[in-house]
Design an enzyme around this catalytic site. Structure first.
Site, PDB file in Angstrom:
ATOM      1  N   ARG A 166     -49.793 -36.411  11.370  1.00 32.28           N
ATOM      2  CA  ARG A 166     -50.002 -34.975  11.159  1.00 32.28           C
ATOM      3  C   ARG A 166     -51.457 -34.771  10.769  1.00 32.28           C
ATOM      4  NH1 ARG A 166     -46.895 -30.362   7.682  1.00 32.28           N
ATOM      5  NH2 ARG A 166     -45.519 -30.650   9.471  1.00 32.28           N
ATOM      6  N   HIS A 192     -46.827 -28.518  17.700  1.00 27.63           N
ATOM      7  CA  HIS A 192     -45.871 -29.013  16.695  1.00 27.63           C
ATOM      8  C   HIS A 192     -44.548 -29.327  17.411  1.00 27.63           C
ATOM      9  CE1 HIS A 192     -44.146 -29.927  12.950  1.00 27.63           C
ATOM     10  NE2 HIS A 192     -43.954 -28.738  12.435  1.00 27.63           N
ATOM     11  N   GLN A 230     -40.887 -29.879  15.841  1.00 25.76           N
ATOM     12  CA  GLN A 230     -40.257 -28.655  15.314  1.00 25.76           C
ATOM     13  C   GLN A 230     -39.410 -27.978  16.397  1.00 25.76           C
ATOM     14  OE1 GLN A 230     -40.553 -27.116  12.028  1.00 25.76           O
ATOM     15  NE2 GLN A 230     -38.885 -25.902  12.867  1.00 25.76           N
ATOM     16  N   ASP A 256     -43.656 -17.209  11.863  1.00 25.89           N
ATOM     17  CA  ASP A 256     -44.333 -18.311  11.159  1.00 25.89           C
ATOM     18  C   ASP A 256     -45.433 -17.678  10.316  1.00 25.89           C
ATOM     19  OD1 ASP A 256     -45.366 -20.813  10.415  1.00 25.89           O
ATOM     20  OD2 ASP A 256     -46.415 -21.141  12.311  1.00 25.89           O
ATOM     21  N   CYS A 306     -39.997 -21.810  10.984  1.00 24.01           N
ATOM     22  CA  CYS A 306     -40.190 -23.257  10.829  1.00 24.01           C
ATOM     23  C   CYS A 306     -40.335 -23.642   9.357  1.00 24.01           C
ATOM     24  CB  CYS A 306     -41.398 -23.708  11.631  1.00 24.01           C
ATOM     25  SG  CYS A 306     -42.903 -22.819  11.231  1.00 24.01           S
ATOM     26  N   ARG A 315     -34.509 -30.688  11.400  1.00 21.05           N
ATOM     27  CA  ARG A 315     -35.748 -31.471  11.560  1.00 21.05           C
ATOM     28  C   ARG A 315     -35.442 -32.956  11.446  1.00 21.05           C
ATOM     29  NH1 ARG A 315     -40.574 -29.745  10.551  1.00 21.05           N
ATOM     30  NH2 ARG A 315     -41.075 -31.389  12.009  1.00 21.05           N
TER      31      ARG A 315
HETATM   32  N1  NVA Z   1     -48.330 -22.831  11.741  1.00 11.66           N
HETATM   33  C1  NVA Z   1     -47.981 -23.555  10.535  1.00 11.66           C
HETATM   34  C2  NVA Z   1     -46.769 -24.383  10.764  1.00 11.66           C
HETATM   35  C3  NVA Z   1     -46.259 -25.108   9.554  1.00 11.66           C
HETATM   36  C4  NVA Z   1     -45.060 -25.956   9.839  1.00 11.66           C
HETATM   37  C5  NVA Z   1     -49.151 -24.415  10.108  1.00 11.66           C
HETATM   38  O1  NVA Z   1     -49.759 -25.062  10.951  1.00 11.66           O
HETATM   39  O2  NVA Z   1     -49.467 -24.408   8.918  1.00 11.66           O
HETATM   40  N1   CP Z   2     -41.831 -26.967   9.396  1.00 13.68           N
HETATM   41  C1   CP Z   2     -42.601 -27.955   8.920  1.00 13.68           C
HETATM   42  O1   CP Z   2     -43.248 -28.694   9.655  1.00 13.68           O
HETATM   43  O2   CP Z   2     -42.621 -28.052   7.564  1.00 13.68           O
HETATM   44  P1   CP Z   2     -43.554 -29.005   6.705  1.00 13.68           P
HETATM   45  O3   CP Z   2     -44.960 -28.491   6.836  1.00 13.68           O
HETATM   46  O4   CP Z   2     -43.030 -28.889   5.305  1.00 13.68           O
HETATM   47  O5   CP Z   2     -43.446 -30.406   7.259  1.00 13.68           O
END
Ligand code: NVA
Ligand code: CP
Length: 312
Positions: A106, A133, A136, A228, A269, A297
């Site tokens: 990540r 992502h 997800q 989101d 998400c 998840r």
């Molecule tokens: N768009 C959000 C998704 C988090 C799971 C981010 O990248 O922070």
């Molecule tokens: N939805 C998701 O990816 O959550 P986290 O950022 O907590 O992993």
């Protein structure tokens, strides 16, 4: 279906059949876990979990998924390793590939996860980048299938920051498997033209309709509304302008009523910023399914690891 040795970097790399296979495998693993049955498919495997951004769901899903299937997960936080600071991504990848059987990443650039896959020689799974992502989406589609008993032909409307990783990945996934997909967002937050045309190509094959609109009426007939955060990780400094841009795109009771369907579900998400992209009232009315989605998840990430690295 043989997906052994494959990396999971973006759903662009997978066919509709392969995406549906991950979802069915996850449903099977979920049913087994509910009966107290976990496998040993990843026994003896060591798995690196690299997190350059924080995470609750993804980190826990990979950790629990590994342990359920007999693997050893090793968490590598942003200050724990040399990646990209003192050492190139290519060199870190070559080292990790000598010690680990699989790598979750990540972070920021999609290019980094691609390099990890190219140079490590082991399966690499994208746990979120600025642009994608993909794990997800598997959880989202499993949840939708649990609710509606099907996927193709449903209408999914993403409301909010229409060019973030979630909007991009949902568009790719929906276009591949035949879900009609609409992004509802102000023009300056529309996805890149190139990605939209790639997805429209996928949609020709699957029969889905891809639509980008700034008009709230486009929500009509949605089976699933998805939202989101307005500021993704790393964009927190843009909070004020995003609130300004997205205020009228908040998912509230009025907007949900505009679907003109009683049966519409809301997905998110998570994490959610209630009061911004969704009101507390609407969030709580749909919380049951949203937390199914969060649980999913784990089952879907486990399925990705089992399919690409598992022994059976
Ligand atoms: N768009 C959000 C998704 C988090 C799971 C981010 O990248 O922070
Ligand atoms: N939805 C998701 O990816 O959550 P986290 O950022 O907590 O992993």
């Amino acid at each position: 279906m043989n997906l052994k040795g494959r990396s999971f970097l973006t759903l662009k790399d997978f066919t509709a059949e392969e995406i549906l296979y991950f979802i069915d495998l996850a449903a099977d693993l979920k049913a087994k876990k509910k009966q107290g049955i976990t496998g040993k498919s990843l026994q003896g495997k060591n798995i690196a979990l690299i997190f350059e951004k924080p995470s609750t769901r993804t980190r826990c899903a990979f950790t629990v998924g590994c342990i359920d299937e007999g693997a050893h997960p090793e968490y590598l936080g942003k200050n724990d390793i040399q990646l990209g600071h003192k050492e190139s991504v290519e060199d870190t990848a070559r080292v990790l590939g000598r010690m680990f059987d699989g790598i979750e990443y990540r972070g920021f650039a999609q290019e980094t996860v691609e390099k990890l896959a190219k140079f490590s020689g082991v399966p690499v799974w994208n746990g979120l980048t600025d642009s994608d992502h993909p794990t997800q989406i598997l959880a989202d589609f499993l949840t939708i299938k649990e609710q509606f008993g099907k996927l193709a032909g449903l209408k999914l409307v993403f409301v909010g920051d229409g060019r973030n990783n979630m909007a991009n990945s949902l568009m790719i996934g929906a276009a591949k498997i035949g879900i009609h997909f609409t992004i509802l967002a102000p023009k300056n937050l529309w996805p890149e033209e190139e990605l939209v045309s790639t997805c429209k190509e996928y949609a020709k094959e699957s029969g889905s309709i891809i639509e980008i609109s700034e008009n709230l009426d486009a929500i009509e007939d949605a089976d699933i509304v998805y939202t989101d955060v307005w500021c993704s990780m790393g964009e927190e400094d843009q909070a004020a302008s995003r609130i300004e841009l997205l205020r009228s795109y908040q998912v509230n009771t009025n907007l949900m009523n505009m679907t003109k369907k009683e049966s519409t579900i809301l997905l998110h998400c998570l994490p959610a910023v209630k009061g911004n992209e969704v009101t507390e009232e609407v969030f709580e009315a749909h919380a049951e399914v949203i937390f199914d989605e969060a649980e999913n998840r784990m089952h879907t990430i486990k399925a990705v690891m089992v399919a690409t690295l598992g022994n059976n």
